[in-house]
Design an enzyme around this catalytic site. Structure first.
Site, PDB file in Angstrom:
ATOM      1  N   SER A 157       0.837  -1.206   0.000  1.00 24.15           N
ATOM      2  CA  SER A 157       0.000   0.000   0.000  1.00 24.15           C
ATOM      3  C   SER A 157       0.867   1.248   0.000  1.00 24.15           C
ATOM      4  CB  SER A 157      -0.891   0.008   1.253  1.00 24.15           C
ATOM      5  OG  SER A 157      -1.516   1.249   1.451  1.00 24.15           O
ATOM      6  N   TYR A 170      -2.502  -1.032  10.283  1.00 22.06           N
ATOM      7  CA  TYR A 170      -2.544  -1.394   8.863  1.00 22.06           C
ATOM      8  C   TYR A 170      -1.295  -0.902   8.138  1.00 22.06           C
ATOM      9  CZ  TYR A 170      -4.186  -1.296   3.977  1.00 22.06           C
ATOM     10  OH  TYR A 170      -4.314  -1.456   2.619  1.00 22.06           O
TER      11      TYR A 170
END
Length: 264
Positions: A157, A170
């Site tokens: 990400s 995350y």
């Protein structure tokens, strides 16, 4: 979701994955679904792993769309954070397809929390088990079946590079996956197995309205240079490129479909 994410491929297939078999975690929706359909259009057999009963309808819809592309497909439910689930999924893929050529570690979860002190130990462990341990388990169990020319792809990400103050755990897992990509690519280079990643920016998937407050969802993706969130079918071609022979001289690298945000 309103509007619905765009996950259908934009172009006819050209057989770039003809004869190949792919396993995709988190393949029931979002980027995973778009990738499964695109791989099928390019000739691959596709197996998807999804988490629980709540996602069964999504998984069945993904299988329908994959089979409409003329591809062999199956879906299995299970918690990717458990090694036994990963092992059983890999074993079923080998039994049904005869081989595994492409591993896509895409399953992920995220939880919006504005303060570090609000993140419980259970949440932290849960996020790492899904996002990091899951990739480790799948890759470990698939590795004995991979051969020269095989491809492993991890969905990391933009948060691995820039952080995200309300996705602390995350972001940490995605940074761990980035290090995993770089380390494993060097480890497997002599075997001719390529390991790469894709680091999407803000992509319109079911994970977004499920994990962000409504006011944040309304503004999602508008801060990118392109002023909008990306769609799953704008990410899937990056995974296709890394999976096929077009990327035969690429390993240890990450592609960035993120709407124009520079990263380093």
């Amino acid at each position: 979701m309103h509007p619905e994410p765009d996950f259908m491929p934009r172009y006819p297939g050209s057989g770039r994955l003809s004869g190949k078999s792919a396993i995709i975690t988190g393949g029931d929706s979002g980027i995973g679904r778009a990738t499964a359909i695109l791989f099928a259009r390019e000739g691959a057999k596709v197996a998807i792993l999804y988490k629980d009963e709540e996602e069964t309808a999504d998984a069945e819809e993904t299988m329908r769309l994959v089979r409409e592309e003329g591809a062999q497909c199956f879906a299995k439910m299970g918690d990717i954070g458990l090694s036994g689930v990963a092992e059983a999924f890999v074993a079923q893929a080998v039994e049904e397809f005869g081989s595994i050529d492409i591993v896509v570690n895409n399953a992920a979860e995220q939880h919006y929390q504005e303060e570090l002190t609000d993140i419980s130990e259970e949440q932290m462990e849960r996020t790492f088990r899904t996002n990091v341990f899951g990739a480790f388990h799948i890759t470990k169990h698939a590795l004995p079946y991979l051969k020269e020319g095989s491809s492993i792809i991890c969905t990391t990400s933009i948060t691995a590079y820039r952080g995200q103050p309300v996705l602390l755990d995350y972001s940490s897992t995605k940074g761990a996956l980035l290090a995993f990509i770089r380390a494993l690519s060097a480890n497997l280079a002599e075997k001719g197995i390529r390991v790469n990643g894709v680091a999407p920016g803000p992509i319109w998937t079911p994970l977004i309205p499920a994990s962000f407050p409504a006011d944040k969802v309304e503004e999602f993706g508008k801060s990118t240079p392109l002023k909008r969130p990306g769609q799953p079918n704008e990410v899937a071609p990056s995974l296709l490129f890394l999976a096929c022979e077009d990327a035969s001289y690429i390993t240890g690298q990450v592609l960035h479909p993120n709407g124009g945000t520079p990263v380093s």
